[in-house]
Design a protein around this motif. Structure first.
Motif, mmCIF file in Angstrom:
data_model
loop_
_atom_site.group_PDB
_atom_site.id
_atom_site.type_symbol
_atom_site.label_atom_id
_atom_site.label_comp_id
_atom_site.label_asym_id
_atom_site.label_seq_id
_atom_site.Cartn_x
_atom_site.Cartn_y
_atom_site.Cartn_z
ATOM 1 N N TYR A 42 -11.601 16.673 12.978
ATOM 2 C CA TYR A 42 -10.861 16.497 11.728
ATOM 3 C C TYR A 42 -11.590 17.222 10.597
ATOM 4 C CZ TYR A 42 -7.538 13.000 13.413
ATOM 5 O OH TYR A 42 -6.521 12.363 14.065
ATOM 6 N N SER A 79 -0.236 16.758 10.077
ATOM 7 C CA SER A 79 0.788 15.723 9.946
ATOM 8 C C SER A 79 1.510 15.871 8.607
ATOM 9 C CB SER A 79 0.160 14.313 10.050
ATOM 10 O OG SER A 79 -0.902 14.180 9.112
ATOM 11 N N GLY A 80 1.707 17.160 8.235
ATOM 12 C CA GLY A 80 2.418 17.444 6.991
ATOM 13 C C GLY A 80 1.520 17.958 5.878
ATOM 14 N N GLN A 81 0.257 18.232 6.168
ATOM 15 C CA GLN A 81 -0.660 18.687 5.117
ATOM 16 C C GLN A 81 -0.237 20.035 4.547
ATOM 17 O OE1 GLN A 81 -1.603 17.499 8.047
ATOM 18 N NE2 GLN A 81 -3.152 15.901 7.758
#
Length: 429
Positions: free
Chosen positions: A114, A424-426
């Motif tokens: 991450y 996830s949509g960043q």
């Protein structure tokens, strides 16, 4: 046994033919990149079965090549590489089965982490695409290269030497039958059907269709390909391999290793070409070891110290230290110790394979660190520098380059990695 991809030898338009081969390979490479592990393994096993089933036909084809090669005056080292025995045919099949048992690297994801933004960044293992392999003699390379390229999700264009044309086409027929049996494209492995040398010139410049070239053969072939290729090349020029017998070596062990490294086979790139011996043990180890060599017909060329110990030894010249003989000839130098041995190897070696025989752990570790070769060994014959022996199933060649692949090139050397990002949509701000 027929080969539906055979092209008429002596075709008028080599350029057109090679373009068609390249286009077919590019299409097949995309299919192979998507093939699942089960399909690839089934193909490998099917090809192995075909090779065993047609062992007699393969040897008959090889007999035809051997007869022609002998009439043409091919040297003994080349004839040795060309010959297919019953054992070597069985070895091709076994090599394919071993490749089938190896883990499939394609699609594996590593280093997934991450980032502060919330995205995950990692690496995925992917095929290189289309591999062009150019080789002389050694028809077993046809099966080995095909197997490694298939398992690694690549397509292969194989261009063997004219001396092995019948052997290679017979093996190609087995490969295509195996691919057909499992529904994979025959064009995933294409053996160039023309012996016209212009085909090589085309293959190494087809940037639109070929991703990497692997040459296997003599120095002149590899130098030409390295010079003229417009496609990246994985290569080694020479196999000037050394064994250094240290002053703290077990001499019985040293004699056995040095004998095997030179005389197991002469015409191979991992055979020892120069023996280095520490001065303090030279008088003990050289007489019995050199007698073994002389009994086996090996010509000895040595420095002044070595010549003084062995009457039948000829004086070595500077050229001898630079020479890959691929023949029953060995150069021998007596050195003061470890420093001089390492300096000699790093000066005259070809960064292929070098070995030390010693019982001193610290010296062994220093040798591993300081000798700049693709394979560095302790108390083992240089003949082990081989993909099969390293557990790679087989090898597509040896690389002495330092970028991408080094040493025996197996499955990993025929792949690359690409970065993958999971979000996830960043969005970046």
């Amino acid at each position: 046994m027929t080969d539906s991809s055979n092209c008429e030898v002596g075709m008028e338009n080599v350029k057109k033919y090679m373009k068609e081969v390249g286009q077919s390979a590019r299409v097949a490479s995309r299919i192979m990149a998507q093939a699942d592990t089960a399909a690839k393994n089934q193909a490998l096993l099917a090809i192995a079965d075909e090779i065993e089933r047609h062992s007699e036909q393969l040897r008959l084809a090889n007999h035809q090549d051997m007869k022609t090669a002998k009439e043409a005056g091919l040297d003994e080292a080349s004839l040795d590489r060309l010959f297919l025995s019953e054992k070597s045919v069985a070895g091709m099949a076994e090599g394919l089965r071993q490749i089938a048992q190896l883990p499939d690297l394609i699609g594996s994801i590593t280093d997934l982490n991450y980032r502060p933004s919330g995205i995950q960044v990692g690496k995925m293992r992917v095929p290189l695409g289309v591999i062009g392999i150019i080789y002389e003699s050694r028809p077993n390379v046809t099966a080995d290269a095909a197997g490694l390229c298939l398992k690694s999700g690549n397509a292969a264009i194989l261009r063997g030497g004219s001396e092995a044309i019948h052997s290679n086409q017979a093996i190609a027929a087995c490969i295509h039958a195996g691919l057909r049996a499992v529904g994979l494209p025959e064009t995933a492995v294409q053996v160039v059907a023309t012996t016209d040398r212009a085909a090589v010139g085309e293959l190494i410049t087809m940037q639109d269709y070929v991703d990497v070239i692997v040459p296997r053969g003599g120095k002149s072939l590899i130098e030409r390909i390295s010079r003229d290729a417009k496609v990246p090349v994985i290569k080694h020029l020479d196999g000037i391999c050394h064994v250094y017998i240290d002053d703290e070596a077990d001499l019985k062990k040293a004699i056995r290793i040095a004998d095997n490294a030179k005389t197991h086979r002469y015409g191979v790139c991992n055979a020892m070409e120069t023996l280095l011996v520490a001065h303090s043990v030279a008088a003990q180890v050289l007489p019995p070891l050199c007698q073994i060599y002389l009994d086996k017909g090996v010509e000895l060329r040595g420095d002044a110290t070595a010549c003084a110990l062995i009457d039948q030894m000829h004086p070595a010249t500077l050229d001898d230290w630079h020479t890959e003989y691929l023949a029953p000839i060995l150069s021998i130098r007596v050195v003061d110790g470890m420093d001089e041995a390492i300096a000699h190897i790093n000066t005259f070696g070809s960064q292929h394979t070098d070995s030390i025989v010693t019982e001193n752990y610290s010296k062994a570790m220093r040798f591993l660190r300081e000798v700049d070769s693709s394979s560095v060994m302790v108390n083992a014959s240089t003949r082990f520098a081989d993909g099969f022996e390293y557990g790679l199933g087989a090898e597509i060649g040896i690389s002495t380059d330092k970028i991408h692949a080094r040493g025996p090139v197996g499955l990993e050397g025929l792949t690359s990695q690409k970065y993958i990002v999971l979000g996830s949509g960043q969005i970046r701000t």
